[in-house]
Design a protein around this motif. Structure first.
Motif: not given
Length: 108
Positions: A32-36, A97-104, A84-91
């Protein structure tokens, strides 16, 4: 050339793939392409600082303007496990907590 003898299966067990057939190919991981959204600031200097920190961790970033705010976005192409690693990196970076803007889904 001699072929190695295959030992018999223990009683009560069956081969995962019947003899003479080939195993199906493993299912590809769904990409998927994610935007946080990971930050919102009033000044560009804070945006630049955060983007450098994130890119230092190997993440792709983008800035987007929304009214008087500058938004910092992390762009990721990968599996759900990688996302799922993105929230851990942000912490770890103390960003909250990051906001998931899109998942395509990525079309092959």
């Amino acid at each position: 050339p001699q072929t190695a003898a295959v030992p018999p299966m223990p009683p009560g067990m069956q081969a995962a793939v019947p003899e003479g057939r080939t195993a199906p190919p493993p299912a590809p991981a769904t990409m998927h392409d994610y935007v946080f959204q990971v930050g919102a600031f009033r000044d560009e200097a804070s945006v630049d600082d955060l983007r450098q920190r994130l890119e230092g961790r190997g993440l792709r970033t983008r800035m987007e303007r929304s009214g008087k705010l500058y938004l910092v976005l992390v762009l990721l192409r990968g599996t759900d496990e990688r996302a799922a690693e993105i929230p851990r990196i942000m912490e770890e970076l103390r960003l909250g907590k990051p906001l998931l803007r899109s998942r395509k889904p990525v079309l092959r």
